[in-house]
Design an enzyme around this catalytic site. Sequence first.
Site, PDB file in Angstrom:
ATOM      1  N   GLY A   1      -0.519  10.052  -5.002  1.00 56.05           N
ATOM      2  CA  GLY A   1      -0.435  10.813  -3.762  1.00 56.05           C
ATOM      3  C   GLY A   1       0.290  10.071  -2.661  1.00 56.05           C
ATOM      4  O   GLY A   1       0.726  10.651  -1.669  1.00 56.05           O
ATOM      5  N   ARG A   2       0.371   8.768  -2.800  1.00 50.78           N
ATOM      6  CA  ARG A   2       1.123   8.003  -1.808  1.00 50.78           C
ATOM      7  C   ARG A   2       1.938   6.927  -2.517  1.00 50.78           C
ATOM      8  O   ARG A   2       2.145   5.839  -1.992  1.00 50.78           O
ATOM      9  CB  ARG A   2       0.184   7.408  -0.770  1.00 50.78           C
ATOM     10  CG  ARG A   2      -0.485   6.243  -1.356  1.00 50.78           C
ATOM     11  CD  ARG A   2      -1.398   5.487  -0.707  1.00 50.78           C
ATOM     12  NE  ARG A   2      -2.411   5.385  -1.770  1.00 50.78           N
ATOM     13  CZ  ARG A   2      -3.446   4.643  -1.754  1.00 50.78           C
ATOM     14  NH1 ARG A   2      -3.680   3.928  -0.722  1.00 50.78           N
ATOM     15  NH2 ARG A   2      -4.279   4.596  -2.743  1.00 50.78           N
TER      16      ARG A   2
ATOM     17  N   LYS B   1       4.661   2.071  -2.845  1.00 48.87           N
ATOM     18  CA  LYS B   1       3.368   2.586  -2.362  1.00 48.87           C
ATOM     19  C   LYS B   1       3.471   2.798  -0.863  1.00 48.87           C
ATOM     20  O   LYS B   1       3.781   1.856  -0.132  1.00 48.87           O
ATOM     21  CB  LYS B   1       2.261   1.557  -2.624  1.00 48.87           C
ATOM     22  CG  LYS B   1       1.519   1.772  -3.917  1.00 48.87           C
ATOM     23  CD  LYS B   1       0.401   0.753  -4.068  1.00 48.87           C
ATOM     24  CE  LYS B   1      -0.927   1.230  -3.488  1.00 48.87           C
ATOM     25  NZ  LYS B   1      -1.995   0.233  -3.718  1.00 48.87           N
TER      26      LYS B   1
ATOM     27  N   GLY C   1       0.442  10.424   2.460  1.00 49.04           N
ATOM     28  CA  GLY C   1       1.348   9.692   1.562  1.00 49.04           C
ATOM     29  C   GLY C   1       1.805   8.353   2.103  1.00 49.04           C
ATOM     30  O   GLY C   1       2.633   7.681   1.494  1.00 49.04           O
TER      31      GLY C   1
ATOM     32  N   ARG D   1      -3.599   4.745 -16.785  1.00 47.69           N
ATOM     33  CA  ARG D   1      -4.990   4.480 -16.415  1.00 47.69           C
ATOM     34  C   ARG D   1      -5.900   5.247 -17.364  1.00 47.69           C
ATOM     35  O   ARG D   1      -5.439   6.183 -18.029  1.00 47.69           O
ATOM     36  CB  ARG D   1      -5.264   5.023 -14.997  1.00 47.69           C
ATOM     37  CG  ARG D   1      -4.274   4.582 -13.971  1.00 47.69           C
ATOM     38  CD  ARG D   1      -3.990   5.714 -12.975  1.00 47.69           C
ATOM     39  NE  ARG D   1      -2.804   5.387 -12.184  1.00 47.69           N
ATOM     40  CZ  ARG D   1      -2.822   4.808 -10.992  1.00 47.69           C
ATOM     41  NH1 ARG D   1      -3.963   4.556 -10.420  1.00 47.69           N
ATOM     42  NH2 ARG D   1      -1.697   4.513 -10.371  1.00 47.69           N
TER      43      ARG D   1
ATOM     44  N   ASP E   1      -9.644   5.986 -12.386  1.00 49.40           N
ATOM     45  CA  ASP E   1      -8.216   6.080 -12.030  1.00 49.40           C
ATOM     46  C   ASP E   1      -7.673   4.721 -11.591  1.00 49.40           C
ATOM     47  O   ASP E   1      -6.460   4.574 -11.423  1.00 49.40           O
ATOM     48  CB  ASP E   1      -7.987   7.122 -10.926  1.00 49.40           C
ATOM     49  CG  ASP E   1      -8.870   6.891  -9.713  1.00 49.40           C
ATOM     50  OD1 ASP E   1     -10.103   6.827  -9.888  1.00 49.40           O
ATOM     51  OD2 ASP E   1      -8.347   6.764  -8.604  1.00 49.40           O
ATOM     52  N   ASN E   2      -8.548   3.756 -11.405  1.00 52.52           N
ATOM     53  CA  ASN E   2      -8.092   2.410 -11.055  1.00 52.52           C
ATOM     54  C   ASN E   2      -8.316   1.428 -12.208  1.00 52.52           C
ATOM     55  O   ASN E   2      -8.320   0.225 -12.001  1.00 52.52           O
ATOM     56  CB  ASN E   2      -8.823   1.915  -9.801  1.00 52.52           C
ATOM     57  CG  ASN E   2      -8.454   2.738  -8.574  1.00 52.52           C
ATOM     58  OD1 ASN E   2      -7.369   3.303  -8.507  1.00 52.52           O
ATOM     59  ND2 ASN E   2      -9.352   2.824  -7.612  1.00 52.52           N
TER      60      ASN E   2
HETATM   61  P1  AMP Z   1      -7.413   5.148  -4.336  1.00 55.53           P
HETATM   62  O1  AMP Z   1      -8.794   5.302  -3.842  1.00 55.53           O
HETATM   63  O2  AMP Z   1      -6.592   4.295  -3.466  1.00 55.53           O
HETATM   64  O3  AMP Z   1      -7.382   4.729  -5.767  1.00 55.53           O
HETATM   65  O4  AMP Z   1      -6.748   6.592  -4.285  1.00 55.53           O
HETATM   66  C1  AMP Z   1      -7.353   7.702  -4.860  1.00 55.53           C
HETATM   67  C2  AMP Z   1      -6.471   8.914  -4.755  1.00 55.53           C
HETATM   68  O5  AMP Z   1      -6.198   9.245  -3.411  1.00 55.53           O
HETATM   69  C3  AMP Z   1      -5.109   8.764  -5.419  1.00 55.53           C
HETATM   70  O6  AMP Z   1      -4.767   9.996  -6.001  1.00 55.53           O
HETATM   71  C4  AMP Z   1      -4.207   8.451  -4.264  1.00 55.53           C
HETATM   72  O7  AMP Z   1      -2.864   8.785  -4.534  1.00 55.53           O
HETATM   73  C5  AMP Z   1      -4.803   9.321  -3.184  1.00 55.53           C
HETATM   74  N1  AMP Z   1      -4.477   8.820  -1.830  1.00 55.53           N
HETATM   75  C6  AMP Z   1      -4.990   7.737  -1.235  1.00 55.53           C
HETATM   76  N2  AMP Z   1      -4.455   7.564  -0.009  1.00 55.53           N
HETATM   77  C7  AMP Z   1      -3.570   8.579   0.174  1.00 55.53           C
HETATM   78  C8  AMP Z   1      -2.703   8.962   1.237  1.00 55.53           C
HETATM   79  N3  AMP Z   1      -2.619   8.275   2.368  1.00 55.53           N
HETATM   80  N4  AMP Z   1      -1.960  10.075   1.059  1.00 55.53           N
HETATM   81  C9  AMP Z   1      -2.026  10.785  -0.081  1.00 55.53           C
HETATM   82  N5  AMP Z   1      -2.819  10.469  -1.103  1.00 55.53           N
HETATM   83  C10 AMP Z   1      -3.592   9.382  -0.996  1.00 55.53           C
HETATM   84 MG    MG Z   2      -5.993   4.217  -7.089  1.00 59.46          MG
END
Ligand code: AMP
Ligand code: MG
Length: 472
Positions: free
Chosen positions: A86-87, A108, A121, A178, A247-248
């Site tokens: 998403g970003r 990123k 994003g 993942r 997902d991580n």
């Molecule tokens: P994370 O917790 O960092 O592993 O992210 C979990 C999900 O949230 C993933 O699909 C990311 O792409 C999405 N995500 C996190 N931050 C953002 C953001 N600022 N804009 C869009 N998607 C985000």
């Molecule tokens: Mg992640």
Amino acid sequence: MNLSNSYAELPVHFYARVKADPAPNPSLLAWNEALARHLGLEELTQDRERLTRLFSGNEPLPGGVTIAIAYAGHQFGNFVPQLGDGRAALIAEAISPVDGRTYDIQLKGSGQTPFSRNGDGKSPLGPVIREYLVSEAMHRLGVPTTRSLAAVASGGIVMRDRVHPGGVLTRVATSHLRVGTFQFFAARNDRDALQRLADYAMARHYPDAVAADRPLLAFFSAVVAAQAKLVAHWMALGFIHGVMNTDNTAISGETLDYGPCAFMDEFHIDKVFSSIDERGRYAYGQQAHMAQWNLARLAECLMLLDGTTDEYEALLAAFQADFETRYFALMSRKLGFSEPADEHKALVTAWLQRLQDNQLDYTQSFRQLASRLNADGPPLFGDFEARWLQQIDSQPGGRQEAARIMATSNPLFIPRNHQVERAIMAAYEDDLSVFNELQQVLSAPFQEHSGLTQYAEPPRENERVLATFCGT
Ligand code: AMP
Ligand code: MG
């Protein structure tokens, strides 16, 4: 440069074609020349302005196809059928002239994608600096990890708790596959896609599995071993990932996603820093258990293709023993033993109990213990010390060998939370000195760096960081 786009050649529902958002006024804060060489990208190093354009998202990498990858995931135990980049955006894969392997190059914080849901994003500069420092430190500490190729300040702003300067990190990984990537297709009962994904993952990460009798079981077993090895390293270093969602959890066994992660200062088995981990699901001492939980989710996906519950459970059960063997092997070395032996286990337990009871700094205590190998005077670590020295004296090589092993297994420098915070705060004021000094000490974390010993010190009471945030 030898680039490929193998993921973009998979079926179209595996990803979305995207374009990075231009950064309004980018400046390059860090470029990892050694990693660039490893990736065959050193020709780029000469031209800083071009580097800034390429790794801010302002100019596409020639020959690269920019995509956002689809994935799902269990977040804190709850299944979300669609997450995805998403970003982040994969801009190309580089084939290394050094090891011949294929590496993802991903931006990123480069803007919205079809997977952004309500997010912007973008990334604040803080998490960019944090990931750059911590991931590169992990690599130098010998832990499997994604790497950081570049850090850029976008020149724009990002709204979070307040206005932040924006940033873009260039992340490098042997892939971004993942557990959640498998879950994405399993949730849709799309077996063809799952098989394609498994074939792709095996070819890229575990080619031996392809030739096995039961490829998917061999693949699963290899992922289990990679996770056991990874978490053993984390535990030995006092590292807390903080957000071990599926997902991580990388199929490669690399540390993925440096969000609210932290290195412990004083040791406590239940330590949690992540502000979003309210119940301590991913507390320090829970990490092996949670990795195994995540692997069970992968098994559920693979079972749609081949294998029985019993077969996967048997392979999954190997995790605990494998993890413990690896963890005690690392801990034995940290205590100065050349070969792990069963009698070290009680010693490790007693040592950790002592650290916990006395709220001692995890990293520094191992170095202090090493200094006791040739010190006189009263013990620093009570009864434990004599017990430990007795076992050291009974191993071949004795204290001298122990000193050598301890100096190369116990880092002097780790990316301490309060120093990472300082680096971020200073960078927000256009001062990169802390960021640069931290990079310097962390590039050789086992040796002394004259004039920079402050970075080895635990925080003073007023410097303590009590919580970490993903800040994304
Ligand atoms: P994370 O917790 O960092 O592993 O992210 C979990 C999900 O949230 C993933 O699909 C990311 O792409 C999405 N995500 C996190 N931050 C953002 C953001 N600022 N804009 C869009 N998607 C985000
Ligand atoms: Mg992640």
